[in-house]
Structures are given as C-alpha cells and as structure tokens.
Design a protein around this motif. Sequence first.
Motif, PDB file in Angstrom:
ATOM      1  N   TYR A 192       0.845  -1.203   0.000  1.00 63.15           N
ATOM      2  CA  TYR A 192       0.000   0.000   0.000  1.00 63.15           C
ATOM      3  C   TYR A 192       0.883   1.257   0.000  1.00 63.15           C
ATOM      4  N   ARG A 193       1.884   1.294   0.900  1.00 66.66           N
ATOM      5  CA  ARG A 193       2.722   2.484   1.055  1.00 66.66           C
ATOM      6  C   ARG A 193       3.454   2.818  -0.250  1.00 66.66           C
ATOM      7  N   GLN A 194       4.082   1.790  -0.823  1.00 68.54           N
ATOM      8  CA  GLN A 194       4.845   2.050  -2.055  1.00 68.54           C
ATOM      9  C   GLN A 194       3.916   2.328  -3.236  1.00 68.54           C
ATOM     10  N   GLY A 195       2.774   1.644  -3.270  1.00 64.22           N
ATOM     11  CA  GLY A 195       1.820   1.835  -4.367  1.00 64.22           C
ATOM     12  C   GLY A 195       1.295   3.256  -4.402  1.00 64.22           C
ATOM     13  N   ILE A 196       0.865   3.753  -3.241  1.00 63.70           N
ATOM     14  CA  ILE A 196       0.316   5.117  -3.256  1.00 63.70           C
ATOM     15  C   ILE A 196       1.428   6.149  -3.433  1.00 63.70           C
ATOM     16  N   GLY A 197       2.631   5.785  -3.002  1.00 59.41           N
ATOM     17  CA  GLY A 197       3.790   6.676  -3.240  1.00 59.41           C
ATOM     18  C   GLY A 197       4.020   6.827  -4.739  1.00 59.41           C
ATOM     19  N   PHE A 198       3.972   5.707  -5.443  1.00 59.05           N
ATOM     20  CA  PHE A 198       4.150   5.718  -6.902  1.00 59.05           C
ATOM     21  C   PHE A 198       3.055   6.558  -7.570  1.00 59.05           C
ATOM     22  N   ALA A 199       1.818   6.375  -7.074  1.00 58.27           N
ATOM     23  CA  ALA A 199       0.678   7.062  -7.700  1.00 58.27           C
ATOM     24  C   ALA A 199       0.613   8.542  -7.308  1.00 58.27           C
ATOM     25  N   GLY A 200       1.327   8.917  -6.261  1.00 63.51           N
ATOM     26  CA  GLY A 200       1.293  10.309  -5.801  1.00 63.51           C
ATOM     27  C   GLY A 200       0.077  10.609  -4.941  1.00 63.51           C
ATOM     28  N   TRP A 201      -0.483   9.571  -4.330  1.00 61.08           N
ATOM     29  CA  TRP A 201      -1.646   9.750  -3.472  1.00 61.08           C
ATOM     30  C   TRP A 201      -1.205   9.885  -2.018  1.00 61.08           C
ATOM     31  N   ARG A 202      -2.028  10.576  -1.251  1.00 63.50           N
ATOM     32  CA  ARG A 202      -1.694  10.810   0.156  1.00 63.50           C
ATOM     33  C   ARG A 202      -2.370   9.772   1.044  1.00 63.50           C
ATOM     34  N   ASP A 203      -1.625   9.215   1.956  1.00 61.86           N
ATOM     35  CA  ASP A 203      -2.192   8.253   2.911  1.00 61.86           C
ATOM     36  C   ASP A 203      -2.988   9.003   3.967  1.00 61.86           C
ATOM     37  N   ARG A 204      -4.304   8.697   4.038  1.00 64.53           N
ATOM     38  CA  ARG A 204      -5.142   9.363   5.033  1.00 64.53           C
ATOM     39  C   ARG A 204      -5.465   8.452   6.224  1.00 64.53           C
ATOM     40  N   GLY A 205      -5.125   7.164   6.102  1.00 63.51           N
ATOM     41  CA  GLY A 205      -5.390   6.301   7.255  1.00 63.51           C
ATOM     42  C   GLY A 205      -5.264   4.835   6.939  1.00 63.51           C
ATOM     43  N   ARG A 206      -4.967   4.090   8.000  1.00 65.08           N
ATOM     44  CA  ARG A 206      -4.860   2.627   7.870  1.00 65.08           C
ATOM     45  C   ARG A 206      -5.457   2.000   9.111  1.00 65.08           C
TER      46      ARG A 206
END
Length: 238
Positions: free
Chosen positions: A196-210
Amino acid sequence: MKQDESARESRPSRRKLLAWAGAAAIGAAGAAAGWKHFSGTVQVKVESFFAAGDGRKKNILVLSGSGRKGGNTELLASAFAKGAREAGHDVHAFNAALDPMRGCMHCGGCWSRNAPCVMDDGFTRLYPLLEQAELLVLCSPLYWYSLSGHLKCAMDRLYPYFQKDRPRSLKVRETMLLMCGQTRLLRSFAGAAETYRQGIGFAGWRDRGRLFATGVDGLGAIAGSSALAEAETMGRGA
Ligand SMILES: Cc1cc2nc3c(=O)[nH]c(=O)nc-3n(C[C@H](O)[C@H](O)[C@H](O)COP(=O)(O)O)c2cc1C
C-alpha cells in the motif's frame, strides 16, 4: 476366577461408559464455547492511524475484495461508509470479489477501444466509479500476508491511468486501507502495508489512514469490536 470372567469384570460397565461419554461431550462443548468466547472478544486488536480531512465533502469509492457476504471486510467497509455518508460525503461501494475482474494482461491495448481496458469484466463497472473518486478506500481481508487477489486484480487494472498518453486521469488524491485477518500479530499485515505504502507513493496519493484488525476469522466475528467503531470514525472524518 476364570480368565474370561476376570476380563469381563475389568471391562467398564455400560452405565460407566455412558457416564464417561456424557462427561466428554460436556467437556468438549465447554471447550468449544470457551474458544468461541476467546476468539470472539479478547483477541480482536486494532491498529489504526487516521488524519482528519479538511471538512470538504468529497466523492469516496470504497473498493473491497472479499467474497464473503456479511464477512469481516464487508462489515468494516460498511462501517466506514456509514460514517462517511453521515458526514455528507458521496459514497460509492464496489466489491471486486462479487463483480470480479482478471488481472492486467499487459497487452498494451489500454484506451484502444474508447475505454481504459480491452477486457470486459467487473472493471467495466468499476472504472466509471474510479474516475469520479477523490478518496479511494481499499478494504481487504489478509490473504497469504497480502491484499486479497480480488482487490489486487482491481489495483492492477489501474494501469491505463498511469500511461503517458492517457485520455483521462483519475481524480484520486487520497487513500485509506482497512484490513482484517485471523492472525493475532499486527506484524502479519506488514507486507500488505508496504505494498500500500509504495503503491500510493508511486501514484502520488496521500495516505489518510490505515486500520488493521487482528483475531477475526469467523463470518462476522468483527461485529461489536472496536474495529468497526474506528472504521466509522474514519469515515466520519474522511
Ligand atoms: C485464501 C485465504 C487466505 C488467508 N490468509 C490469511 C493470512 O495470511 N493471515 C491471516 O491472518 N489470515 C488469513 N486468512 C483469514 C482471513 O484473513 C480472515 O478469515 C478474515 O477475517 C476474512 O475476512 P472476510 O470475513 O471478509 O472474508 C485467509 C483466509 C483465506 C480464505
């Protein structure tokens, strides 16, 4: 005493046998009930992180991947959606296990037929929801220490939206991840969390919660646990 008579005497009587069978049955039922109580209440541990939103109403897609109706992932997703709807967000839900899709074939046919993908399957219903979403909430049971295959296939199908010459882009800017598993160990979610962390990093999305909930295995075992209350709070603050 003759040999066969002594053997008859040392053999337990019918009454004794019935008494032992009864005691064994009561013991087994008690142990099963005890285990059920233990697994249904004590083991559920929740680890969560959540960054409250800016209060703006947004379009949210809750994308899940579990085939069990009334299962733990579905309950987590519904709790999140309930909170988000109550807060006024526009919430859509899609379960990639119930309207399934294949993984990406890397065929190079992206956008060649006026659609992101040439394959006609669950993704045909998913992509219009994806294209509207600003917040993408991924919900999955832990399968083999990772996201479920159902959800992973859906994620792989985002490939067309990362092509240089794409005619349309996703509006997704933020994501959340909600997961549950039988494991008692939070570290069992580490692989999925890293994907999840690397995937959203690649996509440029911000992590809002887990959110990771341990110790839930039976159908709906997560009901009544703090995991659902926490998922609802995350939805309300989305
Ligand atoms: C194919 C499969 C693989 C699983 N792998 C794991 C695993 O690696 N670790 C774990 O703790 N639980 C594992 N589980 C258990 C599920 O994560 C657990 O039962 C979960 O609560 C199921 O969620 P659901 O009710 O939404 O289906 C697995 C279950 C299945 C069916």
